[in-house]
Design a protein around this motif. Structure first.
Motif, PDB file in Angstrom:
ATOM      1  N   LYS A   6       0.842  -1.196   0.000  1.00 32.19           N
ATOM      2  CA  LYS A   6       0.000   0.000   0.000  1.00 32.19           C
ATOM      3  C   LYS A   6       0.873   1.241   0.000  1.00 32.19           C
ATOM      4  CE  LYS A   6      -3.556   2.346   2.751  1.00 32.19           C
ATOM      5  NZ  LYS A   6      -4.319   2.323   4.021  1.00 32.19           N
ATOM      6  N   VAL A   7       0.436   2.274  -0.737  1.00 35.13           N
ATOM      7  CA  VAL A   7       1.132   3.560  -0.730  1.00 35.13           C
ATOM      8  C   VAL A   7       0.838   4.257   0.591  1.00 35.13           C
ATOM      9  CG1 VAL A   7       1.343   5.820  -1.812  1.00 35.13           C
ATOM     10  CG2 VAL A   7       1.039   3.787  -3.229  1.00 35.13           C
ATOM     11  N   ILE A   8       1.879   4.654   1.319  1.00 34.83           N
ATOM     12  CA  ILE A   8       1.691   5.330   2.595  1.00 34.83           C
ATOM     13  C   ILE A   8       2.216   6.761   2.592  1.00 34.83           C
ATOM     14  CG2 ILE A   8       1.723   3.199   3.938  1.00 34.83           C
ATOM     15  CD1 ILE A   8       4.651   3.727   4.586  1.00 34.83           C
ATOM     16  N   GLY A   9       2.786   7.201   1.462  1.00 36.86           N
ATOM     17  CA  GLY A   9       3.275   8.572   1.413  1.00 36.86           C
ATOM     18  C   GLY A   9       4.049   8.819   0.133  1.00 36.86           C
ATOM     19  N   ALA A  10       4.554  10.047   0.035  1.00 41.65           N
ATOM     20  CA  ALA A  10       5.341  10.426  -1.139  1.00 41.65           C
ATOM     21  C   ALA A  10       6.581  11.152  -0.661  1.00 41.65           C
ATOM     22  CB  ALA A  10       4.529  11.315  -2.075  1.00 41.65           C
ATOM     23  N   GLY A  11       7.735  10.756  -1.180  1.00 44.86           N
ATOM     24  CA  GLY A  11       8.997  11.394  -0.834  1.00 44.86           C
ATOM     25  C   GLY A  11       9.446  12.346  -1.917  1.00 44.86           C
ATOM     26  N   GLU A  12      10.667  12.854  -1.756  1.00 44.51           N
ATOM     27  CA  GLU A  12      11.203  13.801  -2.728  1.00 44.51           C
ATOM     28  C   GLU A  12      11.423  13.144  -4.080  1.00 44.51           C
ATOM     29  OE1 GLU A  12      15.171  16.649  -3.277  1.00 44.51           O
ATOM     30  OE2 GLU A  12      14.870  15.483  -1.452  1.00 44.51           O
TER      31      GLU A  12
ATOM     32  N   GLU B 152      20.629  10.558 -13.814  1.00 43.59           N
ATOM     33  CA  GLU B 152      21.641   9.816 -13.074  1.00 43.59           C
ATOM     34  C   GLU B 152      22.009  10.523 -11.770  1.00 43.59           C
ATOM     35  OE1 GLU B 152      24.153   6.879 -11.927  1.00 43.59           O
ATOM     36  OE2 GLU B 152      22.617   6.898 -13.518  1.00 43.59           O
ATOM     37  N   LYS B 153      22.005  11.867 -11.780  1.00 46.68           N
ATOM     38  CA  LYS B 153      22.296  12.606 -10.545  1.00 46.68           C
ATOM     39  C   LYS B 153      21.207  12.374  -9.513  1.00 46.68           C
ATOM     40  CE  LYS B 153      23.403  17.175  -8.717  1.00 46.68           C
ATOM     41  NZ  LYS B 153      22.594  16.953  -7.513  1.00 46.68           N
ATOM     42  N   GLN B 154      19.927  12.365  -9.961  1.00 45.04           N
ATOM     43  CA  GLN B 154      18.843  12.091  -9.032  1.00 45.04           C
ATOM     44  C   GLN B 154      18.976  10.690  -8.432  1.00 45.04           C
ATOM     45  OE1 GLN B 154      15.544  12.905 -11.684  1.00 45.04           O
ATOM     46  NE2 GLN B 154      15.061  14.828 -10.598  1.00 45.04           N
ATOM     47  N   ARG B 155      19.392   9.733  -9.240  1.00 46.80           N
ATOM     48  CA  ARG B 155      19.569   8.372  -8.738  1.00 46.80           C
ATOM     49  C   ARG B 155      20.681   8.322  -7.690  1.00 46.80           C
ATOM     50  NH1 ARG B 155      22.642   3.831  -9.787  1.00 46.80           N
ATOM     51  NH2 ARG B 155      21.522   1.816  -9.589  1.00 46.80           N
ATOM     52  N   GLN B 156      21.779   9.031  -7.929  1.00 45.26           N
ATOM     53  CA  GLN B 156      22.877   9.045  -6.976  1.00 45.26           C
ATOM     54  C   GLN B 156      22.464   9.747  -5.670  1.00 45.26           C
ATOM     55  OE1 GLN B 156      26.230  10.776  -8.944  1.00 45.26           O
ATOM     56  NE2 GLN B 156      26.466   9.077 -10.403  1.00 45.26           N
ATOM     57  N   ASP B 157      21.741  10.872  -5.797  1.00 48.49           N
ATOM     58  CA  ASP B 157      21.256  11.572  -4.596  1.00 48.49           C
ATOM     59  C   ASP B 157      20.287  10.691  -3.812  1.00 48.49           C
ATOM     60  OD1 ASP B 157      22.769  13.737  -5.243  1.00 48.49           O
ATOM     61  OD2 ASP B 157      21.125  14.871  -6.155  1.00 48.49           O
ATOM     62  N   PHE B 158      19.446   9.950  -4.542  1.00 53.96           N
ATOM     63  CA  PHE B 158      18.473   9.061  -3.908  1.00 53.96           C
ATOM     64  C   PHE B 158      19.189   7.972  -3.100  1.00 53.96           C
ATOM     65  CE2 PHE B 158      16.005   5.057  -4.309  1.00 53.96           C
ATOM     66  CZ  PHE B 158      14.894   5.403  -3.540  1.00 53.96           C
TER      67      PHE B 158
ATOM     68  N   ALA C  89      20.821   6.039   1.539  1.00 49.97           N
ATOM     69  CA  ALA C  89      21.076   4.663   1.987  1.00 49.97           C
ATOM     70  C   ALA C  89      22.530   4.505   2.425  1.00 49.97           C
ATOM     71  CB  ALA C  89      20.731   3.673   0.894  1.00 49.97           C
ATOM     72  N   SER C  90      23.463   5.164   1.718  1.00 50.07           N
ATOM     73  CA  SER C  90      24.876   5.097   2.099  1.00 50.07           C
ATOM     74  C   SER C  90      25.091   5.703   3.483  1.00 50.07           C
ATOM     75  CB  SER C  90      25.736   5.843   1.068  1.00 50.07           C
ATOM     76  OG  SER C  90      25.540   5.311  -0.227  1.00 50.07           O
ATOM     77  N   ILE C  91      24.259   6.691   3.825  1.00 51.70           N
ATOM     78  CA  ILE C  91      24.367   7.314   5.152  1.00 51.70           C
ATOM     79  C   ILE C  91      23.748   6.406   6.208  1.00 51.70           C
ATOM     80  CG2 ILE C  91      23.658   9.285   6.551  1.00 51.70           C
ATOM     81  CD1 ILE C  91      23.666  10.950   3.964  1.00 51.70           C
ATOM     82  N   MET C  92      22.506   5.980   5.980  1.00 47.57           N
ATOM     83  CA  MET C  92      21.794   5.159   6.966  1.00 47.57           C
ATOM     84  C   MET C  92      22.530   3.857   7.240  1.00 47.57           C
ATOM     85  SD  MET C  92      17.689   5.424   6.425  1.00 47.57           S
ATOM     86  CE  MET C  92      17.719   5.185   4.662  1.00 47.57           C
TER      87      MET C  92
END
Length: 992
Positions: A633-639, A669-675, A679-682
């Motif tokens: 189920k969709v529970i929200g929308a992110g950036e 590709e920049k959006q994919r890297q920012d996205f 995960a790299s931080i968490m």
């Protein structure tokens, strides 16, 4: 054009075989059912007489011997279609202002026709109200559009798709209405039209009977209905219940209970059977009559006692009845202390206590002399008492010699007042089991006290008391008085002995200013000492009443005392200084820890330092195969895309609920890297108060980040939905978890930059976890530990002033943000700085304005907020200090009872304009909107409160009566009214 071409017969065959027209059981009152009519519907079509291109047509089929009718239209390819189908007149129940229209229909896919053919895939629903049936008269201008109906699934050449839609027509007020369907060029088959309204059916709830009630409109979501108790039931208040817009009963207020003598059986109250009773109105069952009672009639509220049995005034009417106790047994008198005039009486408890445990005893004394007996009177003393005895013994004293005594011991219980007491007697003659005690005193009485009557330089006058005092005609008592000087050299002490017949004496020729010891003793009849004696010390007067003062000794004593006092003060000062030195060195009790802190073993690594960001993702995050992820189920929308709730099914592991962040199609590709950088931080964090990363999907087309699932969502929204439901202790517990997570990040040399309640997630255990690391950056190794950013959005309301002005972010700026989070939590999700603009916020902070304490906020918590908001960032507490302080508050809940001062005038954002009555608000709705309570506008209107003068007269009970039930909402409205009473129309809260 023929409807659906050659597919039309196949269409209706499919519908009938699968039984699509199933009537569901619900609380619905049907006004029109096209399917159930079973005959010619007689609906009006318009325009009339279109032979070449007819509009709506009736289609007739047979199913199990019954006629089946439907309407269809399919003028695809003909331009400017305007075909109408109108129902017959539908009469409305007066209270049914809201009706539901359930449609079942088929719409053909326009792609199944030639691309050059004009085609639509929707049609329109209209309604028209009327007080009478207008027959075949039809004017389009009388109809009002309700909605455009579009199919969820369209029918293609390969299969039929039947759609079911339910639409609401609200605010109906006339006697009846028509429905109309407008076709503007689609290929439509209308299979079923059902019109109904919802009602709460007549019911009996908690022994209260409520009538059938038509459900209200959306504007009146809850309709209050008053009920009445069933027969033989009663209630302290009129029972009420609410009927929802969906026809369901909810929130019953007040309930009925069966009267005394009746019990609940199903939805009725029935009489208690003989031998049973019920004493009070309740939901309980009738109970059997207790011991020694009898219930002869049905419907008894209590069972009366049997003959010979009783109840005490303090016994519950529902309890058993008791008999009287029998007499005490084995009365014994012990005369071992005759010389002291004492007698010990003891006995055994009764054989039968009557079934009670509150047995007490009383003792009555009679003195007998010359053959006559009379009460002993108040002279006799009883230890511990003569009545109310719980022990089976008593000591009798102050008895006279040469008298005979009779003692009567009686047993009592709580029901003894209802009948004569049973007693055991001790009296003459012995043949009646009585006991007579004669006391003959031959020993002298005892000396009780000695006093000095007069003293001089050489004489002392003394007297003494005896007990008991001699009776009339009793032989005289003689006394032996012995005295001597008080001298340490006992070998040469001289005693003087006097034999006296009076209880007083004057002794002369004594030495001045000398202490003497005096001892007096009564003598027996033969002259030998007997009875008790007493010794006292007395001193004659001095010849010089004021002896000289030794000034030298006094001066020496004063000097010595001063020296000792100085030594004590010095010792105490040194000990206190040493203790303070140790306390400053202890991290546990210190509010601000030492600036020299040990670096953690693990330090955060910025993924942006990697030349290839994909390498950072692979190093810090686990790759998950998409087949192991199930979206639910969709529970929200992110950036970057939508967020789903789902299940992670990894072979060999238990299925776990997860949140799935997705990357929307068309990304760069920049959006994919920012996205994926989040995960790299968490992936570098492992703490119970930091959101846990389960893994990522990077090797497939649709990238995903998978984290643990937090059931209660964002903290700010969760607190708003549960306004006023948590105690200060629970809220501080949430803050402690957030602070612990931030301490972990700070120890890893990491700055969050976007700490806010919206970025804190809550699970079912009310455990808070820090999330959303999109704006976060690493601390550099410079002395100030700052990170300077050249761009990016800054959340002004949560950001420290130095970070706004100079784009310098530190753990100290995160502490400022944590203070704002504390305010959000204690204010149950209130927006910081209310409706002030970002510019106003920055200006107010620079002018030393700080958010006021929320309602019911503990003073210690608000003081910590103010420490977090210090302008000098070096003076703000560190997260380690914050965790320690919150731990102390949680260990001492009483510290949260002191509430910070609350000013309701600063808790609302006043508009610049005011009403004509001098109130700062022009209307009730404007006031409610300013305090974020607009949902109660209708409650105020229905209660007749339409201007601010009426609002200012309201009390807490008035606010409750109009339907404000949540404690947090009730407080907010009440405090706002209090603030309005104190302020003037020119009051300015913020100097901006």
């Amino acid at each position: 054009m023929e409807f659906f071409g050659g597919i039309r017969p196949l269409l209706f065959s499919y519908v009938l075989i699968n039984g699509i027209f199933i009537t569901l059981q619900s609380k619905e009152e049907v006004l029109l059912d096209m399917r159930a009519t079973g005959g010619e519907l007689g609906w009006l079509t318009w325009p009339l007489d279109q032979v070449d291109k007819p509009g709506w047509e009736v289609v007739q089929k047979t199913l199990n011997g019954s006629q089946f009718y439907a309407y269809s239209v399919c003028n695809v390819g003909e331009p400017e279609q305007d075909n109408w189908l109108r129902t017959t007149f539908i009469q409305r129940r007066p209270s049914a202002s809201r009706i539901f229209v359930e449609l079942q229909f088929i719409v053909r896919d326009c792609n199944s026709f030639d691309a050059s053919v004009p085609c639509k895939e929707t049609f329109n629903l209209f309604t028209s109200e009327s007080d009478a049936d207008v027959g075949t008269t039809f004017r389009k201008g009388q109809f009002k559009k309700v909605v455009t109906i579009a199919p969820d699934e369209i029918t293609s050449k390969n299969g039929m798709r039947i759609n079911t839609e339910t639409k609401v027509v609200d605010n109906l007020s006339r006697k009846g209405f028509y429905l109309a369907f407008q076709d503007i060029g689609a290929c439509v088959a209308l299979l079923s039209v059902k019109v109904y309204y919802k009602a709460c059916t007549a019911t009996v709830e908690s022994l209260a009977r409520f009538p059938e009630t038509v459900a209200g409109s959306e504007n009146q979501a809850l309709r209050e209905v008053k009920g009445e108790c069933v027969e033989n039931a009663q209630s302290e208040e009129v029972p009420r219940i609410y009927c929802t817009a969906d026809g369901e009963w909810v929130v019953q207020v007040g309930h009925c209970q069966c009267k005394p003598g009746y019990e609940k059986v199903g939805d009725t109250c029935q009489e208690c059977q003989p031998g049973f009773f019920k004493a009070a109105s309740s939901d309980g069952k009738c109970e059997p009559c207790p011991a020694n009672t009898q219930g002869l009639e049905a419907g008894a509220a209590f069972c009366p006692c049997m003959d010979g049995f009783y109840q005490a005034p303090t016994d519950p009417i529902t309890g058993p009845c008791s008999g009287l106790p029998t007499a005490p047994r084995d009365l014994v008198a012990t005369t071992t202390q005759l010389s002291a005039g004492k007698l010990l009486l003891s006995w055994s408890p009764p054989d039968d206590t009557g079934g009670r445990s509150d047995i007490t005893y009383s003792v009555e004394c009679q003195s007998c002399e010359g053959g006559a007996c009379r009460p002993c009177g108040e002279k006799i003393r009883y230890e511990p008492a003569s009545a109310g005895l719980t022990l089976t013994r008593v000591t009798v004293s102050e008895l006279d010699a040469h008298l005979n005594y009779t003692f009567i011991v009686e047993a009592h219980s709580g029901v003894s007042m209802f009948a004569g007491q049973a007693s055991a007697r001790a009296h003459k003659p012995p043949s009646t089991s009585a006991l007579t005690t004669s006391l003959h005193y031959t020993d002298p009485p005892k000396i009780t006290s000695m006093t000095v009557i007069e003293k001089s330089v050489t004489s002392l006058s003394l007297s003494w008391d005896v007990s008991p005092r001699p009776r009339l005609h009793a032989p005289p008592i003689r006394y032996e008085l012995t005295y001597r000087k008080k001298d340490d050299n006992l070998d040469v002490t001289t005693y003087t002995v006097l034999i006296l017949e009076k209880s007083s004496v004057q002794i002369s020729e004594l030495a001045p200013g000398t202490a003497y010891l005096f001892r007096v003793q009564a003598l027996s009849s033969d002259g030998s000492p007997g009875g008790s004696s007493i010794e006292e010390q007395y001193e004659t007067l001095h010849e010089r009443p004021f002896p000289p003062i030794n000034t030298t000794a006094i001066l020496a004593a004063a000097v010595g005392g001063a020296v000792m006092l100085f030594i004590v003060v010095v010792v105490l000062f040194l000990r206190r200084r040493k203790r303070n030195s140790h306390s400053r060195q202890g991290a546990e009790d210190n509010y601000f820890s030492s600036p020299e802190q040990l670096k953690p073993l693990k330090t955060y690594v910025d993924p942006h330092t990697y030349e290839d960001p994909n390498v950072a993702v692979l190093k810090f995050a686990t790759e998950i195969h998409p087949s192991h992820i199930t979206k639910q189920k969709v529970i929200g929308a992110g950036e970057f895309g939508e967020v789903y709730r789902g299940i992670l099914k990894v072979p060999g592991r238990k299925d776990v609920a997860v949140a799935i962040k997705t990357l929307k199609p068309g990304y760069t590709e920049k959006q994919r890297q920012d996205f994926l950088s989040e995960a790299s931080i968490m992936g570098q964090f492992t703490h119970q108060n930091i959101i846990r990363l389960e893994g990522v999907v990077t090797k497939f087309k649709h990238a995903m980040i998978v984290t643990e699932y937090m059931e209660n969502g964002a903290l700010d929204r969760y607190l708003k939905d549960h306004d006023g439901e948590f105690s200060s202790f629970q809220l501080v517990g949430m803050l402690r978890g957030i602070a612990a997570g931030m301490k972990y990040l700070s120890d890893m040399s990491y700055v969050h930059r976007d700490l806010a309640a919206r970025n804190i997630l809550v699970n079912n255990n009310l455990e808070c976890k820090v999330s959303d690391f999109g704006l976060s950056r690493v601390l550099e190794d410079d002395p100030e530990g700052t990170y300077t950013t050249s761009g990016g959005k800054i959340p002004i309301r949560w950001t420290a002033p130095e970070a706004i002005a100079y784009r310098k972010f530190t753990s100290a700026s995160d502490v400022w943000s944590f203070g704002i989070v504390m305010w959000e939590v204690m204010a149950f999700g209130e927006r910081p700085y209310w409706d002030m603009s970002n510019h106003e916020v920055m200006k107010a902070i620079n002018e030393a304005f700080r958010l006021p304490a929320p309602m019911d906020c503990p003073s210690a918590v608000y003081q910590l907020m103010l420490q977090c908001w210090l302008q000098d960032r070096s003076k703000r507490p560190r997260f380690g200090d914050i965790v320690s302080l919150l731990d102390k508050l949680l260990r001492s809940p009483d510290s949260l009872k002191t509430i910070a001062d609350f000013d309701p005038r600063v808790s609302i954002r006043l508009p610049s304009t005011s009403g004509s009555d001098g109130s700062p608000f022009r209307s009730v709705s404007e006031w409610l909107e300013s305090i974020k309570m607009s949902q109660y506008s209708e409650n105020f209107t229905c209660a007749g409160i339409i201007n601010m003068d009426q609002v200012l007269q309201m009390k807490n009970e008035d606010i409750k009566n109009i339907g404000v039930r949540l404690p947090g909402h009730l407080k907010r409205i009440a405090y706002s009214i209090l603030g309005l009473k104190d302020q003037t129309s020119t009051l300015s809260v913020f100097a901006v």
